[in-house]
Design a protein around this motif. Structure first.
Motif, PDB file in Angstrom:
ATOM      1  N   ALA A 159       0.802  -1.213   0.000  1.00  0.00           N
ATOM      2  CA  ALA A 159       0.000   0.000   0.000  1.00  0.00           C
ATOM      3  C   ALA A 159       0.838   1.267   0.000  1.00  0.00           C
ATOM      4  O   ALA A 159       0.451   2.273  -0.583  1.00  0.00           O
ATOM      5  CB  ALA A 159      -0.919   0.006   1.206  1.00  0.00           C
ATOM      6  N   THR A 160       1.968   1.221   0.638  1.00  0.00           N
ATOM      7  CA  THR A 160       2.724   2.470   0.768  1.00  0.00           C
ATOM      8  C   THR A 160       4.159   2.383   0.271  1.00  0.00           C
ATOM      9  O   THR A 160       4.834   3.394   0.175  1.00  0.00           O
ATOM     10  CB  THR A 160       2.772   2.914   2.247  1.00  0.00           C
ATOM     11  N   GLN A 161       4.624   1.174  -0.002  1.00  0.00           N
ATOM     12  CA  GLN A 161       6.014   1.034  -0.432  1.00  0.00           C
ATOM     13  C   GLN A 161       6.072   0.569  -1.879  1.00  0.00           C
ATOM     14  O   GLN A 161       5.311  -0.309  -2.281  1.00  0.00           O
ATOM     15  CB  GLN A 161       6.738   0.002   0.427  1.00  0.00           C
ATOM     16  N   LEU A 162       6.981   1.124  -2.603  1.00  0.00           N
ATOM     17  CA  LEU A 162       7.229   0.618  -3.946  1.00  0.00           C
ATOM     18  C   LEU A 162       8.435  -0.311  -3.877  1.00  0.00           C
ATOM     19  O   LEU A 162       9.328  -0.119  -3.041  1.00  0.00           O
ATOM     20  CB  LEU A 162       7.519   1.777  -4.903  1.00  0.00           C
ATOM     21  N   SER A 163       8.412  -1.305  -4.744  1.00  0.00           N
ATOM     22  CA  SER A 163       9.544  -2.237  -4.717  1.00  0.00           C
ATOM     23  C   SER A 163      10.652  -1.746  -5.646  1.00  0.00           C
ATOM     24  O   SER A 163      10.441  -0.846  -6.472  1.00  0.00           O
ATOM     25  CB  SER A 163       9.080  -3.637  -5.111  1.00  0.00           C
ATOM     26  N   PHE A 164      11.786  -2.335  -5.510  1.00  0.00           N
ATOM     27  CA  PHE A 164      12.939  -1.994  -6.345  1.00  0.00           C
ATOM     28  C   PHE A 164      13.781  -3.266  -6.476  1.00  0.00           C
ATOM     29  O   PHE A 164      13.556  -4.236  -5.727  1.00  0.00           O
ATOM     30  CB  PHE A 164      13.743  -0.843  -5.748  1.00  0.00           C
ATOM     31  N   PRO A 165      14.750  -3.270  -7.382  1.00  0.00           N
ATOM     32  CA  PRO A 165      15.536  -4.497  -7.549  1.00  0.00           C
ATOM     33  C   PRO A 165      16.294  -4.845  -6.271  1.00  0.00           C
ATOM     34  O   PRO A 165      16.860  -3.960  -5.618  1.00  0.00           O
ATOM     35  CB  PRO A 165      16.515  -4.143  -8.668  1.00  0.00           C
ATOM     36  N   GLU A 166      16.296  -6.115  -5.958  1.00  0.00           N
ATOM     37  CA  GLU A 166      16.979  -6.603  -4.752  1.00  0.00           C
ATOM     38  C   GLU A 166      18.476  -6.293  -4.822  1.00  0.00           C
ATOM     39  O   GLU A 166      19.149  -6.140  -3.812  1.00  0.00           O
ATOM     40  CB  GLU A 166      16.746  -8.115  -4.663  1.00  0.00           C
ATOM     41  N   SER A 167      18.982  -6.169  -6.068  1.00  0.00           N
ATOM     42  CA  SER A 167      20.414  -5.921  -6.258  1.00  0.00           C
ATOM     43  C   SER A 167      20.856  -4.578  -5.671  1.00  0.00           C
ATOM     44  O   SER A 167      22.046  -4.334  -5.476  1.00  0.00           O
ATOM     45  CB  SER A 167      20.753  -5.958  -7.752  1.00  0.00           C
ATOM     46  N   GLU A 168      19.871  -3.700  -5.399  1.00  0.00           N
ATOM     47  CA  GLU A 168      20.201  -2.411  -4.767  1.00  0.00           C
ATOM     48  C   GLU A 168      20.946  -2.637  -3.441  1.00  0.00           C
ATOM     49  O   GLU A 168      21.783  -1.837  -3.039  1.00  0.00           O
ATOM     50  CB  GLU A 168      18.936  -1.589  -4.506  1.00  0.00           C
ATOM     51  N   ALA A 169      20.596  -3.730  -2.770  1.00  0.00           N
ATOM     52  CA  ALA A 169      21.226  -4.018  -1.465  1.00  0.00           C
ATOM     53  C   ALA A 169      22.730  -4.180  -1.635  1.00  0.00           C
ATOM     54  O   ALA A 169      23.518  -3.630  -0.854  1.00  0.00           O
ATOM     55  CB  ALA A 169      20.613  -5.264  -0.847  1.00  0.00           C
ATOM     56  N   ALA A 170      23.111  -4.931  -2.676  1.00  0.00           N
ATOM     57  CA  ALA A 170      24.543  -5.154  -2.912  1.00  0.00           C
ATOM     58  C   ALA A 170      25.231  -3.841  -3.257  1.00  0.00           C
ATOM     59  O   ALA A 170      26.359  -3.574  -2.826  1.00  0.00           O
ATOM     60  CB  ALA A 170      24.724  -6.158  -4.044  1.00  0.00           C
ATOM     61  N   ARG A 171      24.500  -2.987  -4.025  1.00  0.00           N
ATOM     62  CA  ARG A 171      25.090  -1.697  -4.408  1.00  0.00           C
ATOM     63  C   ARG A 171      25.300  -0.823  -3.150  1.00  0.00           C
ATOM     64  O   ARG A 171      26.367  -0.242  -2.946  1.00  0.00           O
ATOM     65  CB  ARG A 171      24.170  -0.969  -5.408  1.00  0.00           C
ATOM     66  N   LEU A 172      24.259  -0.762  -2.288  1.00  0.00           N
ATOM     67  CA  LEU A 172      24.361   0.084  -1.084  1.00  0.00           C
ATOM     68  C   LEU A 172      25.469  -0.428  -0.153  1.00  0.00           C
ATOM     69  O   LEU A 172      26.142   0.352   0.515  1.00  0.00           O
ATOM     70  CB  LEU A 172      23.033   0.113  -0.328  1.00  0.00           C
ATOM     71  N   ALA A 173      25.650  -1.758  -0.152  1.00  0.00           N
ATOM     72  CA  ALA A 173      26.678  -2.332   0.735  1.00  0.00           C
ATOM     73  C   ALA A 173      28.072  -1.888   0.337  1.00  0.00           C
ATOM     74  O   ALA A 173      28.998  -1.938   1.156  1.00  0.00           O
ATOM     75  CB  ALA A 173      26.581  -3.852   0.716  1.00  0.00           C
ATOM     76  N   HIS A 174      28.216  -1.440  -0.912  1.00  0.00           N
ATOM     77  CA  HIS A 174      29.541  -1.013  -1.369  1.00  0.00           C
ATOM     78  C   HIS A 174      29.738   0.499  -1.333  1.00  0.00           C
ATOM     79  O   HIS A 174      30.779   0.998  -1.743  1.00  0.00           O
ATOM     80  CB  HIS A 174      29.800  -1.544  -2.794  1.00  0.00           C
ATOM     81  N   LEU A 175      28.738   1.215  -0.846  1.00  0.00           N
ATOM     82  CA  LEU A 175      28.900   2.678  -0.740  1.00  0.00           C
ATOM     83  C   LEU A 175      29.932   2.997   0.343  1.00  0.00           C
ATOM     84  O   LEU A 175      30.103   2.215   1.286  1.00  0.00           O
ATOM     85  CB  LEU A 175      27.563   3.329  -0.378  1.00  0.00           C
ATOM     86  N   PRO A 176      30.602   4.145   0.217  1.00  0.00           N
ATOM     87  CA  PRO A 176      31.573   4.515   1.264  1.00  0.00           C
ATOM     88  C   PRO A 176      30.871   4.613   2.620  1.00  0.00           C
ATOM     89  O   PRO A 176      29.811   5.220   2.717  1.00  0.00           O
ATOM     90  CB  PRO A 176      32.075   5.897   0.815  1.00  0.00           C
ATOM     91  N   GLY A 177      31.448   4.012   3.613  1.00  0.00           N
ATOM     92  CA  GLY A 177      30.884   4.093   4.969  1.00  0.00           C
ATOM     93  C   GLY A 177      29.962   2.932   5.288  1.00  0.00           C
ATOM     94  O   GLY A 177      29.570   2.747   6.436  1.00  0.00           O
TER      95      GLY A 177
END
Lengths: 232, 496
Positions: free
Chosen positions: B119-137
């Motif tokens: 109802a309130t959340q839109l989905s996105f590719p699960e691969s985003e998790a791997a991308r965020l895990a590699h962000l600085p910090g």
């Protein structure tokens, strides 16, 4: 010469309210003398005694003790002088109420840094010498007036002073006890050669003293010259 | 040794003054101990409340909420407005806005179906998790998918006025059709919230092994159809470890019961992410990512980085959660923060003042005694040291009494055992009103009751003693200075 006082004055306050307790006193006291300073209340006896003991400083004139001008000596040196050379006895005994007779005597010995055992033994021995060996553990409140004054004498003698300054020591004692005390002081004067300056307004004590200095209104009216000087 | 004996004699033989001074210090110090212990208890309680999202203070949750126009939802004022773009995205997310019974079964036949909606959340590719895990910090990241499983069962009516049976999934029991006619009574409807979690990263999951109260956590090697169940949901529906339930024609086994703490994303059922993706036809999709920062100092920078690189992302950090905690816990914390500190200061100042005044008064009363000591040849320094030592001893005594009073105060509060209520509001930007019925905010609102503990540790006891000794030292210094100024002749003239 023990004391040489030259034109000594002690003034309290300023202007119209100024009080001159000691006014232009000149006085000599020899070593080993027993001097009684007599006079009515307010004549300046106690102030004079405090000047002799380095407890107060003269407003003008000079108080020489064994050649040293007490007016120019620093507080620290005065404390040393009081500790090692002068002994005091007060009318109110001035014992520390929370300390026993022995501890009161120790209070005079402690600043010398004596080891504990030596200090305690010395205090006991002094109390025995004034007849209070059995009362060493008593508080002042558990002693009679005469006994308290004898504790005060033991305390005054603790550091083997050369001069004993007594401010009306019999003032709070009955006549018999007062007489005993005077006898004790005379013995000390005779046996140890102690210079004793005793203040009193008791005429009997004054009359029986070898030398009596009479004061009125801050001035000496009689006896300013030492016996030795007078005999020359 | 004589001087110590003198100090002890003074304390022992002037009991009234000693006790009064020590008690003055004790009350102030006791107040500090009790209030500090209380404050620490409140800190612990708050930490307990915030623990689910904070971890070690480095976790954050990333979602892609729908954008709702208007800041506040007013009940009865109509549904909140979504832009047409957002409406389209939501429609695509849920595979169309409605479904008809025609597809479920033929008229007159029974049917049973499960639909997965958000109802309130839109989905996105699960691969985003791997991308965020590699962000600085960033240290690690795990994806999750939270959906509402709507279960419909019943018999399809034989005919309707519009020529075919239809059902609008607008409420329990079927509600009404667009023409106001009652929906078929033979329909059963229920909804439950499911979360798919990455069971290979349990510490980053929306439910962690530490929250399992009975049974076990999801295993990586076990069946695809194992489930963890929310304790409250299990209790309401009489499930327990080992129970089974049907979902989208598959039989799930309850392997454990979990108690998601306040502020966590409290779903009814937790299953494997891949299983839920497959069942809901959202393969490779997720609608939340839990990210762990390398250290607490990296949280803010990482949150900014995620927001700038992830269109429409909402990042909720532990601090955001802390800001949304309310209730008596927060009131008490605020009270202890403001009034408690004021009480401590006033108590200490009063205690120091009492000790100082009593010491000054004592010096004044002992003028002749101190003057006599000077006449006996005591140097000024010695007299000052004696007065200060007596005051210090009173400070130590006051400190010990104060610690006793403080411990007693803490024990009394502990014995009374006050409970505090903490509530966590939903995220501000989560969809309000009807849309929020599905509870799809990345942090669900909730409340909890916590028993207040009042811990007193060695550090606090030492601090109390130190404060009392400082009080004694201040009083002693003032008294000593007064004694130092006494001239022996004046002191001996004084009448006691």
């Amino acid at each position: 010469m023990s004391y040489e006082l030259r034109d000594v004055s002690r003034r309290y306050g300023d202007g119209d309210t100024a009080v001159v307790a000691v006014d232009g006193v000149t006085l000599d006291i020899d070593e080993g003398e027993f001097v009684v300073i007599a006079g009515p209340s307010g004549s300046g006896k106690t102030t004079l005694l405090q000047l002799l003991g380095g407890l107060d400083r003269a407003t003008s004139g000079s108080v020489l003790f064994e050649g040293r001008d007490l007016g120019t000596v620093g507080d620290r040196e005065l404390a040393e002088l009081r500790l090692g050379t002068l002994g005091f006895i007060f009318q109110q005994f001035n014992l520390v109420p929370t300390l026993t007779a022995r501890q009161n005597v120790e209070a005079a010995l402690a600043p010398r840094g004596l080891p504990g055992r030596e200090r305690i033994e010395a205090a006991r021995s002094l109390l025995v010498s004034v007849g209070l060996g059995a009362r060493a553990a008593h508080l002042p409140s558990q002693l009679s007036g005469g006994e308290q004054q004898r504790v005060a004498i033991a305390r005054a003698l603790a550091n083997e002073p050369r001069v004993l300054l007594a401010d009306e020591p019999t003032g709070n004692l009955d006549s018999a006890t007062g007489s005993e005390l005077i006898d004790l002081l005379r013995r000390l004067n005779a046996e140890r050669g102690l210079t004793i300056v005793l203040i009193t307004h008791d005429t009997e004590i004054a009359a029986s003293a070898p030398r009596t200095v009479r004061m009125a209104d801050g001035r000496i009216v009689d006896g300013a010259t030492s016996l030795r000087a007078a005999s020359l | 040794m004589f001087y110590l004996g003198y100090v002890l004699a003074e304390l022992r033989r002037r009991k009234g003054r000693t006790l009064f001074t020590a008690l003055g210090l004790a009350v102030g110090v006791g107040l500090v101990v009790t209030v500090s212990a209380l404050s620490k208890g409140l800190d612990n309680a708050q930490h307990k409340v915030l623990e689910p999202l904070t971890g070690v203070g480095t976790d954050m949750s990333v979602t892609r909420p729908l954008k709702v126009s208007g800041s506040n939802f007013t009940p009865g004022a109509g549904p909140p407005q979504l832009s047409s773009k957002e409406q389209n995205q939501l429609r695509q997310e849920n595979g169309g806005g409605r479904f008809g019974l025609v597809q479920a079964a033929k008229p007159g036949h029974s049917f049973s179906t499960d639909r997965f909606v958000t109802a309130t959340q839109l989905s996105f590719p699960e691969s985003e998790a791997a991308r965020l895990a590699h962000l600085p910090g960033a240290s690690d990241a795990a994806a999750s998918l939270t959906l509402n499983a709507i279960h419909l069962s019943g018999r399809v009516p034989k005919r309707t006025a519009t020529g075919g049976p239809q059902f609008f999934g607008s409420g329990p029991g079927g509600g009404a059709d667009p023409n106001g006619r009652p929906a078929p009574r033979a329909l059963n409807f229920n909804s439950r919230q499911l979360t798919g979690i990455d069971e290979s990263k349990p510490s980053l999951g929306l439910v962690s092994p530490g929250q399992v109260t009975s049974g076990r956590y999801l295993s990586t090697s076990g069946s695809k159809y194992q489930a963890l169940m929310n304790v409250a949901y299990a209790r309401r529906n009489s499930y327990h470890v080992g129970s089974t339930f049907k979902l989208a024609n598959h039989t799930f086994t309850v392997v454990g019961l979990a108690s998601p703490p306040l502020g966590g994303s409290a779903s009814d059922i937790y299953v494997k992410l891949t299983t839920l993706q497959k069942l809901s036809d959202r393969k490779g999709r997720a609608n939340a990512i839990q990210v762990r920062a390398k250290d607490s100092g990296a949280v803010d920078g990482l949150a900014r980085e995620i927001k700038s690189s992830f269109a429409g992302a909402q990042v909720t950090t532990a601090k955001d959660l802390a800001d949304r905690v309310g209730g008596s816990l927060v009131d008490a914390k605020n009270l202890s923060g403001k009034l408690g500190t004021a009480l401590e200061i006033v108590g200490l100042v009063a205690a120091f003042l009492i000790a100082s005044l009593l010491t000054l008064s004592s010096v004044a009363k002992r003028t002749r005694e101190l003057g006599t000591l000077k006449a006996l040849g005591w140097r000024q320094r010695l007299v000052v040291r004696q007065v200060t030592a007596e005051s210090l001893a009173q400070g130590v005594l006051g400190g010990l009494l104060g610690v006793g009073l403080g411990l007693a105060g803490a024990a009394v509060i502990g014995a009374i055992g006050p409970t505090l209520h903490a509530t966590v509001a939903a995220a501000k930007s989560a969809a309000p009103g009807p849309l929020a019925l599905f509870g799809q905010g990345q942090v669900s609102s909730g409340s909890t009751t916590i028993k207040l503990g009042v811990p007193v540790d060695v550090g606090l006891v030492l601090l109390a003693l130190l404060l009392a000794v400082a009080g004694g030292l201040i009083a002693g210094t003032l008294g000593g200075l007064r004694a130092a100024r006494l001239r022996p002749a004046d002191a001996l003239r004084s009448v006691e």
